[in-house]
Design an enzyme around this catalytic site. Sequence first.
Site: not given
Length: 335
Positions: A77, A147, A171
């Site tokens: 990511w 992030d 999440k």
Amino acid sequence: MLDWHGSGMSVMEMSHRGPEFMGILAEAEADLRELMAIPSGYRVLFMQGGAIGENAIVPMNLIGRTGRADYVVTGTWSEKSAKEAKNYGQVCVAASGEAGAFRAIPPRSEWRLDPQAAYVHICSNETIGGVEFHWTPDTGDVPLVADMSSNILSRPIDVSRYGLIYAGAQKNMGPSGVTVVIVREDLLGHALPITPAAFNYQVQAQNDSMYNTPPTYAIYIAGLVFKHVKSLGGLATMEEHNRAKARLLYDFLDGSRFFRNEVAPADRSLMNVPFHLRDASLDKAFLDGARQRGMVQLKGHRIVGGMRASIYNAMPIEGVRALVAYLREFEAAHG
């Protein structure tokens, strides 16, 4: 679902500018500020596009301060984040865990930071590789951007150590569709000329996240989650809960000769636990048996293979106990 507080309307159908939804939005922000102890000098924005969108929106808004930015690459990511940011300015990979197959976070002493960078970007938890920052990097006068899509609200953090935090809700905060951005006020007003108004943090801050229609129902559900986490005791309680789950699973894996986790112990994620069977030919049998016991989505990401147990806030410790019991059973039958 059908009638919000006697209004005769669902949150999905009420006007986003009406007093009912404006109250929902204000309450969600207030609860999030309380949960995370967000200082007064920060704005909370409810945006769209997820973390993938923020990979472009962050540099659009911040990189123009100096024209360049540093990225620390610790997995898939953050690698994607750095690649996207290159479209908007000069990007330097200040540190990377690639040489070690992204099984550990590079020590801060090895980072090559540019004191003139507009910001330093990290991904606080890599869901695919299962590495997590358990410390907050000191980046001096250069703002730290994180992030936090996959570990926000999992434990307390000091928001004042960051210039900007962004996180997709899906999440730990609620359904997909809303992205929370927590940005220090002095970082507003530096957007590149090409930045669409809807992606301009300053424009969104000036309009209280209402410049365009926000994802109303996702914000409503996130607000309910904030209240739920508060009722459980807040982020300190969530940290105890998450550490207990992770410890249970990692302790079994470390003691097994049949399963293995290859992440450096100091950098192991509390949210995502990847593991491999020592005999990969048994992967299908393992997944089939797990599915028969009601345990699904244990297959690892295609990039790394193997298995992955995601144990976000909502996963009860009973779920982890059930997984460990199955791991023990499978090892006894096939080891």
